[in-house]
Design an enzyme around this catalytic site. Structure first.
Site, PDB file in Angstrom:
ATOM      1  N   SER A  40     -42.131  15.171  -1.512  1.00 20.02           N
ATOM      2  CA  SER A  40     -40.679  15.403  -1.357  1.00 20.02           C
ATOM      3  C   SER A  40     -40.354  16.861  -1.085  1.00 20.02           C
ATOM      4  O   SER A  40     -40.746  17.744  -1.852  1.00 20.02           O
ATOM      5  CB  SER A  40     -39.935  15.023  -2.638  1.00 20.02           C
ATOM      6  OG  SER A  40     -40.055  13.671  -2.896  1.00 20.02           O
ATOM      7  N   HIS A  71     -38.470  11.841   3.013  1.00 20.44           N
ATOM      8  CA  HIS A  71     -39.826  11.378   3.348  1.00 20.44           C
ATOM      9  C   HIS A  71     -39.795  10.859   4.777  1.00 20.44           C
ATOM     10  O   HIS A  71     -39.453   9.706   5.027  1.00 20.44           O
ATOM     11  CB  HIS A  71     -40.270  10.275   2.370  1.00 20.44           C
ATOM     12  CG  HIS A  71     -40.694  10.806   1.041  1.00 20.44           C
ATOM     13  ND1 HIS A  71     -42.010  10.974   0.703  1.00 20.44           N
ATOM     14  CD2 HIS A  71     -39.977  11.250   0.010  1.00 20.44           C
ATOM     15  CE1 HIS A  71     -42.074  11.491  -0.514  1.00 20.44           C
ATOM     16  NE2 HIS A  71     -40.854  11.660  -0.957  1.00 20.44           N
ATOM     17  N   HIS A  93     -43.509   4.906  -2.427  1.00 19.50           N
ATOM     18  CA  HIS A  93     -43.686   4.918  -3.879  1.00 19.50           C
ATOM     19  C   HIS A  93     -43.564   3.503  -4.431  1.00 19.50           C
ATOM     20  O   HIS A  93     -42.834   2.670  -3.871  1.00 19.50           O
ATOM     21  CB  HIS A  93     -42.593   5.767  -4.538  1.00 19.50           C
ATOM     22  CG  HIS A  93     -42.520   7.163  -4.024  1.00 19.50           C
ATOM     23  ND1 HIS A  93     -41.886   7.487  -2.846  1.00 19.50           N
ATOM     24  CD2 HIS A  93     -43.012   8.323  -4.516  1.00 19.50           C
ATOM     25  CE1 HIS A  93     -41.996   8.793  -2.640  1.00 19.50           C
ATOM     26  NE2 HIS A  93     -42.676   9.326  -3.631  1.00 19.50           N
ATOM     27  N   TYR A  95     -41.908   2.664  -6.985  1.00 17.77           N
ATOM     28  CA  TYR A  95     -40.534   2.374  -7.432  1.00 17.77           C
ATOM     29  C   TYR A  95     -39.639   1.854  -6.307  1.00 17.77           C
ATOM     30  O   TYR A  95     -38.567   1.316  -6.547  1.00 17.77           O
ATOM     31  CB  TYR A  95     -39.895   3.599  -8.110  1.00 17.77           C
ATOM     32  CG  TYR A  95     -39.690   4.799  -7.220  1.00 17.77           C
ATOM     33  CD1 TYR A  95     -38.746   4.806  -6.195  1.00 17.77           C
ATOM     34  CD2 TYR A  95     -40.446   5.948  -7.408  1.00 17.77           C
ATOM     35  CE1 TYR A  95     -38.565   5.904  -5.377  1.00 17.77           C
ATOM     36  CE2 TYR A  95     -40.273   7.057  -6.604  1.00 17.77           C
ATOM     37  CZ  TYR A  95     -39.333   7.027  -5.588  1.00 17.77           C
ATOM     38  OH  TYR A  95     -39.168   8.115  -4.774  1.00 17.77           O
ATOM     39  N   GLU A  96     -40.074   2.011  -5.044  1.00 19.05           N
ATOM     40  CA  GLU A  96     -39.301   1.456  -3.924  1.00 19.05           C
ATOM     41  C   GLU A  96     -39.513  -0.053  -3.816  1.00 19.05           C
ATOM     42  O   GLU A  96     -38.869  -0.712  -3.016  1.00 19.05           O
ATOM     43  CB  GLU A  96     -39.727   2.111  -2.603  1.00 19.05           C
ATOM     44  CG  GLU A  96     -39.400   3.579  -2.506  1.00 19.05           C
ATOM     45  CD  GLU A  96     -39.976   4.206  -1.244  1.00 19.05           C
ATOM     46  OE1 GLU A  96     -39.450   3.933  -0.154  1.00 19.05           O
ATOM     47  OE2 GLU A  96     -40.978   4.941  -1.343  1.00 19.05           O
ATOM     48  N   ALA A 123     -43.605  16.845  -5.467  1.00 16.97           N
ATOM     49  CA  ALA A 123     -42.572  17.533  -6.249  1.00 16.97           C
ATOM     50  C   ALA A 123     -42.732  17.038  -7.673  1.00 16.97           C
ATOM     51  O   ALA A 123     -42.966  15.842  -7.886  1.00 16.97           O
ATOM     52  CB  ALA A 123     -41.201  17.149  -5.712  1.00 16.97           C
ATOM     53  N   MET A 221     -43.675  11.007  -9.928  1.00 22.40           N
ATOM     54  CA  MET A 221     -43.657   9.552  -9.695  1.00 22.40           C
ATOM     55  C   MET A 221     -44.626   9.132  -8.590  1.00 22.40           C
ATOM     56  O   MET A 221     -44.444   8.085  -7.976  1.00 22.40           O
ATOM     57  CB  MET A 221     -42.244   9.113  -9.311  1.00 22.40           C
ATOM     58  CG  MET A 221     -41.187   9.479 -10.331  1.00 22.40           C
ATOM     59  SD  MET A 221     -39.550   9.101  -9.696  1.00 22.40           S
ATOM     60  CE  MET A 221     -38.513   9.969 -10.876  1.00 22.40           C
ATOM     61  N   SER A 222     -45.608   9.969  -8.306  1.00 18.28           N
ATOM     62  CA  SER A 222     -46.499   9.624  -7.190  1.00 18.28           C
ATOM     63  C   SER A 222     -47.922  10.053  -7.514  1.00 18.28           C
ATOM     64  O   SER A 222     -48.282  10.221  -8.668  1.00 18.28           O
ATOM     65  CB  SER A 222     -46.009  10.340  -5.918  1.00 18.28           C
ATOM     66  OG  SER A 222     -46.167  11.736  -6.050  1.00 18.28           O
ATOM     67  N   ASN A 245     -38.057  21.328 -10.425  1.00 18.80           N
ATOM     68  CA  ASN A 245     -37.038  21.398 -11.494  1.00 18.80           C
ATOM     69  C   ASN A 245     -37.787  21.431 -12.818  1.00 18.80           C
ATOM     70  O   ASN A 245     -38.938  20.996 -12.892  1.00 18.80           O
ATOM     71  CB  ASN A 245     -36.140  20.152 -11.442  1.00 18.80           C
ATOM     72  CG  ASN A 245     -36.958  18.870 -11.540  1.00 18.80           C
ATOM     73  OD1 ASN A 245     -37.549  18.422 -10.558  1.00 18.80           O
ATOM     74  ND2 ASN A 245     -37.040  18.308 -12.723  1.00 18.80           N
ATOM     75  N   HIS A 257     -31.763  14.874  -7.193  1.00 17.23           N
ATOM     76  CA  HIS A 257     -32.714  14.824  -6.077  1.00 17.23           C
ATOM     77  C   HIS A 257     -32.484  15.969  -5.079  1.00 17.23           C
ATOM     78  O   HIS A 257     -33.430  16.491  -4.493  1.00 17.23           O
ATOM     79  CB  HIS A 257     -32.625  13.460  -5.387  1.00 17.23           C
ATOM     80  CG  HIS A 257     -33.657  13.251  -4.312  1.00 17.23           C
ATOM     81  ND1 HIS A 257     -35.009  13.265  -4.564  1.00 17.23           N
ATOM     82  CD2 HIS A 257     -33.541  13.031  -2.974  1.00 17.23           C
ATOM     83  CE1 HIS A 257     -35.680  13.072  -3.433  1.00 17.23           C
ATOM     84  NE2 HIS A 257     -34.807  12.919  -2.453  1.00 17.23           N
TER      85      HIS A 257
END
Ligand code: HPA
Length: 289
Positions: A40, A71, A93, A95-96, A123, A221-222, A245, A257
Site C-alpha cells: 500500500s 493497489h 488480501h 480480507y477482500e 505498510a 494484513m498481508s 502509522n 487509510h
C-alpha cells in the site's frame, strides 16, 4: 477429500499457475530471478523499472485482481540497474474475500517464472515505540495471527514439500545487505517482528498491547501468506515494512487509510534509493541462493 480429489486440486492449481507464467513469458522476454511485491502506497517504485513491460493483472490468466484503492494491479517486468526483475504493483488480501490459494497465486507464478529471491513490502502499524512514523523496517520474523495457513490443504510436491522449515523465513543474509546499504545511505534500517492479522478493521488498543506482549514490533494484513508460499518453493525472502502509522493506542489518535497511503508516498524517495542500490547487490549475492 479422497486421494484422487487431492490430486486433481493440486494438478489444477499447478496448471493454472503454469498458464499464467506462460502468458507472462509470451508478453515479456526477460528472465527475472528477483521478484518484488509493492504494498500500500509503495506502488510508485514500479515507475523506476527500465525496459518495462506492464501487464494488467486482469490480462493474466487466473490472476486475482485487487479491489483496494492504492493497489494498482499491474505486473511490471523489466530491469533495475541491469537486473531482470518482476514487480507486482499491488496485491490482493484475504480480507477482500480471496481464498488463500488466490492470495498466494501470484507468488506461485513468480516461482514458476524462475524467481529465486523475493522482496515483499508492506505498510504496517508500528507497535514498537522506538519506530517513528515513516520508518522503514526489515522484517526479522513473523507471527501469523490470521488463523489461516496458505499451504494448508493438499500438497503439490512440484511446488515444495509437505512440511518445511521456517527458521530463517526472512533471509539473514539479505537482511544484512539491506542494513548495510541503508547505513551507506546514512540511515538506520530497523529490524522487527511482523504480526499479521486478518483485517480489514484496524486493531483495538487492547489487541495491540497483547501483540506487544507476544513480541511483535509491527502489525499488518498481508505478507505472511506470500512468505510461507515463497519458503515452500525455496525462494529467499527480504521483507520490508514501512511504518505508515503508529498502531492503535500507541498515540491517542485514530488510524485511517489515507494516512497510510500518504506516509507511503512521503518516504517514496528513501524507499526507492534503498531498493535501487540493493537489488543489484541481492542479485549478485550467490551465497543467498
Ligand atoms: N494495522 C494493520 N495493518 C496496517 C496498519 C495497522 O495499523 N497500518 C498499515 N497497515
Amino acid at each position: 477429500m479422497t486421494q484422487t480429489n487431492n490430486q486433481s486440486v493440486t494438478d489444477d492449481l499447478h496448471a493454472r499457475a503454469l498458464a499464467a507464467a506462460a502468458y507472462i513469458r509470451s508478453v515479456a522476454q526477460h528472465q527475472p530471478r528477483l521478484g518484488l511485491v509493492l504494498g500500500s502506497g509503495l506502488g510508485d517504485f514500479a515507475d523506476h523499472v527500465q525496459k518495462a513491460v506492464a501487464i494488467p493483472y486482469s490480462e493474466i490468466p487466473n490472476f486475482p485482481v485487487s479491489t483496494v484503492p492504492g493497489h494498482s494491479g499491474r505486473l511490471v517486468v523489466g530491469e533495475i540497474e541491469g537486473v531482470p526483475v518482476v514487480v507486482m504493483q499491488g496485491r490482493v488480501h484475504a480480507y477482500e474475500g480471496y481464498s488463500m490459494s488466490e492470495v498466494t497465486f501470484p507468488t506461485r507464478v513468480l516461482g514458476l517464472l524462475g524467481v529465486k529471491q523475493l522482496i515483499v513490502t508492506n505498510a504496517a502499524g508500528g507497535i514498537n515505540p522506538d519506530y517513528g512514523q515513516g520508518a522503514i523496517v526489515a522484517i526479522s520474523d513473523h507471527i501469523n495471527f490470521t488463523g489461516r495457513n496458505s499451504v494448508a490443504g493438499p500438497n503439490e510436491p512440484r511446488f515444495g514439500p509437505r512440511f518445511f522449515d521456517m527458521t530463517h523465513a526472512y533471509s539473514p543474509d539479505l537482511r544484512r545487505l539491506a542494513r548495510k546499504e541503508a547505513a551507506t545511505q546514512g540511515w538506520k534500517l530497523e529490524e522487527g517482528v511482523y504480526i499479521a492479522v486478518f483485517g480489514p478493521s484496524y486493531e483495538t488498543p487492547a489487541e495491540i498491547r497483547a501483540f506487544r506482549t507476544l513480541g511483535a514490533d509491527l502489525v499488518g494484513m498481508s505478507t505472511v501468506h506470500e512468505v510461507i508460499v515463497a519458503r515452500h518453493m525455496g525462494i529467499d525472502v527480504l521483507g520490508l515494512s514501512v511504518v505508515t502509522n503508529m498502531a492503535a493506542g500507541v498515540l491517542d489518535q485514530p488510524i485511517n487509510h489515507e494516512e497510510v497511503m500518504e506516509t507511503g508516498r512521503r518516504i517514496a524517495g528513501q524507499f526507492t534509493s534503498l531498493l535501487t542500490a540493493l537489488i543489484p547487490q541481492l542479485a549478485n549475492n550467490t551465497s543467498a541462493c
